[in-house]
Scaffold this motif. Sequence first.
Motif, PDB file in Angstrom:
ATOM      1  N   VAL A   9       0.851  -1.189   0.000  1.00 24.02           N
ATOM      2  CA  VAL A   9       0.000   0.000   0.000  1.00 24.02           C
ATOM      3  C   VAL A   9       0.883   1.234   0.000  1.00 24.02           C
ATOM      4  O   VAL A   9       1.775   1.375   0.839  1.00 24.02           O
ATOM      5  N   ASP A  10       0.619   2.129  -0.947  1.00 26.46           N
ATOM      6  CA  ASP A  10       1.396   3.361  -1.082  1.00 26.46           C
ATOM      7  C   ASP A  10       0.658   4.511  -0.421  1.00 26.46           C
ATOM      8  O   ASP A  10      -0.548   4.449  -0.157  1.00 26.46           O
ATOM      9  N   THR A  11       1.388   5.592  -0.180  1.00 26.38           N
ATOM     10  CA  THR A  11       0.787   6.815   0.349  1.00 26.38           C
ATOM     11  C   THR A  11       0.996   7.925  -0.661  1.00 26.38           C
ATOM     12  O   THR A  11       1.269   7.673  -1.831  1.00 26.38           O
ATOM     13  N   VAL A  12       0.923   9.178  -0.227  1.00 23.42           N
ATOM     14  CA  VAL A  12       1.090  10.307  -1.127  1.00 23.42           C
ATOM     15  C   VAL A  12       2.541  10.408  -1.562  1.00 23.42           C
ATOM     16  O   VAL A  12       3.442  10.233  -0.763  1.00 23.42           O
ATOM     17  N   GLY A  13       2.765  10.707  -2.839  1.00 22.69           N
ATOM     18  CA  GLY A  13       4.122  10.842  -3.338  1.00 22.69           C
ATOM     19  C   GLY A  13       4.557  12.287  -3.460  1.00 22.69           C
ATOM     20  O   GLY A  13       3.738  13.191  -3.606  1.00 22.69           O
ATOM     21  N   HIS A  14       5.854  12.531  -3.387  1.00 22.07           N
ATOM     22  CA  HIS A  14       6.495  13.808  -3.667  1.00 22.07           C
ATOM     23  C   HIS A  14       6.132  14.912  -2.686  1.00 22.07           C
ATOM     24  O   HIS A  14       6.261  16.092  -2.995  1.00 22.07           O
ATOM     25  N   ILE A  22       0.320  20.039  -1.426  1.00 20.30           N
ATOM     26  CA  ILE A  22      -0.301  18.926  -0.714  1.00 20.30           C
ATOM     27  C   ILE A  22      -1.750  18.748  -1.164  1.00 20.30           C
ATOM     28  O   ILE A  22      -2.217  17.639  -1.353  1.00 20.30           O
ATOM     29  N   GLU A  23      -2.458  19.872  -1.372  1.00 20.65           N
ATOM     30  CA  GLU A  23      -3.858  19.757  -1.791  1.00 20.65           C
ATOM     31  C   GLU A  23      -3.963  19.091  -3.156  1.00 20.65           C
ATOM     32  O   GLU A  23      -4.867  18.314  -3.408  1.00 20.65           O
ATOM     33  N   ALA A  24      -3.021  19.410  -4.053  1.00 15.81           N
ATOM     34  CA  ALA A  24      -3.058  18.776  -5.376  1.00 15.81           C
ATOM     35  C   ALA A  24      -2.733  17.298  -5.294  1.00 15.81           C
ATOM     36  O   ALA A  24      -3.279  16.489  -6.021  1.00 15.81           O
ATOM     37  N   ASN A  25      -1.838  16.939  -4.367  1.00 21.66           N
ATOM     38  CA  ASN A  25      -1.450  15.537  -4.254  1.00 21.66           C
ATOM     39  C   ASN A  25      -2.448  14.720  -3.454  1.00 21.66           C
ATOM     40  O   ASN A  25      -2.331  13.508  -3.377  1.00 21.66           O
ATOM     41  N   GLN A  26      -3.416  15.368  -2.833  1.00 20.96           N
ATOM     42  CA  GLN A  26      -4.369  14.627  -2.017  1.00 20.96           C
ATOM     43  C   GLN A  26      -5.146  13.622  -2.852  1.00 20.96           C
ATOM     44  O   GLN A  26      -5.517  12.560  -2.385  1.00 20.96           O
ATOM     45  N   TYR A  33      11.770   7.762   1.466  1.00 15.10           N
ATOM     46  CA  TYR A  33      10.969   8.104   0.296  1.00 15.10           C
ATOM     47  C   TYR A  33      10.224   6.852  -0.153  1.00 15.10           C
ATOM     48  O   TYR A  33      10.831   5.880  -0.608  1.00 15.10           O
ATOM     49  N   ALA A  34       8.906   6.861  -0.010  1.00 12.66           N
ATOM     50  CA  ALA A  34       8.103   5.653  -0.213  1.00 12.66           C
ATOM     51  C   ALA A  34       8.151   5.163  -1.657  1.00 12.66           C
ATOM     52  O   ALA A  34       8.163   3.950  -1.895  1.00 12.66           O
ATOM     53  N   ASP A  35       8.174   6.061  -2.638  1.00 11.42           N
ATOM     54  CA  ASP A  35       8.170   5.633  -4.039  1.00 11.42           C
ATOM     55  C   ASP A  35       9.405   4.807  -4.369  1.00 11.42           C
ATOM     56  O   ASP A  35       9.315   3.725  -4.968  1.00 11.42           O
ATOM     57  N   ASP A  36      10.585   5.313  -3.998  1.00 15.14           N
ATOM     58  CA  ASP A  36      11.818   4.569  -4.267  1.00 15.14           C
ATOM     59  C   ASP A  36      11.832   3.250  -3.501  1.00 15.14           C
ATOM     60  O   ASP A  36      12.347   2.240  -4.004  1.00 15.14           O
ATOM     61  N   CYS A  37      11.292   3.258  -2.292  1.00 16.04           N
ATOM     62  CA  CYS A  37      11.247   2.044  -1.480  1.00 16.04           C
ATOM     63  C   CYS A  37      10.412   0.968  -2.168  1.00 16.04           C
ATOM     64  O   CYS A  37      10.825  -0.190  -2.276  1.00 16.04           O
ATOM     65  N   ARG A  50       0.302   8.900 -10.097  1.00 15.10           N
ATOM     66  CA  ARG A  50       0.560   8.704 -11.521  1.00 15.10           C
ATOM     67  C   ARG A  50       2.040   8.480 -11.816  1.00 15.10           C
ATOM     68  O   ARG A  50       2.386   7.677 -12.684  1.00 15.10           O
ATOM     69  N   ASP A  51       2.915   9.195 -11.108  1.00 15.68           N
ATOM     70  CA  ASP A  51       4.352   9.018 -11.344  1.00 15.68           C
ATOM     71  C   ASP A  51       4.817   7.623 -10.924  1.00 15.68           C
ATOM     72  O   ASP A  51       5.607   6.991 -11.619  1.00 15.68           O
ATOM     73  N   LEU A  52       4.320   7.154  -9.783  1.00 14.92           N
ATOM     74  CA  LEU A  52       4.693   5.816  -9.337  1.00 14.92           C
ATOM     75  C   LEU A  52       4.130   4.760 -10.278  1.00 14.92           C
ATOM     76  O   LEU A  52       4.792   3.758 -10.574  1.00 14.92           O
ATOM     77  N   LYS A  53       2.911   4.950 -10.770  1.00 12.86           N
ATOM     78  CA  LYS A  53       2.341   4.013 -11.738  1.00 12.86           C
ATOM     79  C   LYS A  53       3.208   3.929 -12.984  1.00 12.86           C
ATOM     80  O   LYS A  53       3.437   2.847 -13.533  1.00 12.86           O
TER      81      LYS A  53
END
Length: 211
Positions: free
Chosen positions: A70-75, A83-87, A156-160, A178-181
Amino acid sequence: MGIAKRTRKFAQTKRVIGQRDARLKKNQVAADAADAKKQRDDVVREVPQVASNLFFQYNTALVPPYNVLVDTVGHLHIFPVRIEANQRQNFLSHTVQRKLELLPAMMDCLYAKCTPIITSCVMAELEKLGQKYRIALRIARDERWERLECDHKGVYADDCIVDRVQKHKVYIVATNDRDLKRRIRKIPGVPIMSVARGKYVIERLPDAPEK
């Protein structure tokens, strides 16, 4: 007797070979050197080893019970003002907004037993988000989910997640980022789960039922 017409004679110039002509010796030497360099560059020094569990794009290691990262918010630590855009990219926040239960929704999507997995990097990012994501943090802290401790540098969760699925292709990645996908799609045999249309959807899972 008529006057004979005289044609104007133009001076004939001596033809000179251009400096870029391929017949010149210096150009031939330069072309041979360029060809040799291209051949050296085309030589593959190291071929990445393909995972033994992959049959073309089919991952034979993906069997029930499915392990879902399970991932969380990236970047967020790079662009804290957005933060509002990444929500909208937060998988757990989407789950809360759509009033979905994490484990039952996963089992409805995959028709099999699932094991949600929360890494320490994901937990660290959730804890940095503050009170706005307290419900998502409460879901992540549920004792029913499996916890994976990270031994690498940084949080950093994405790299992990990308590093884990490259080393061990036994996971399904649950994310709306979208970037992680885009990064996960470059890794063969790793399905992606996301929240869409009020439910969980899966892509790149072999023989997945149509939703």
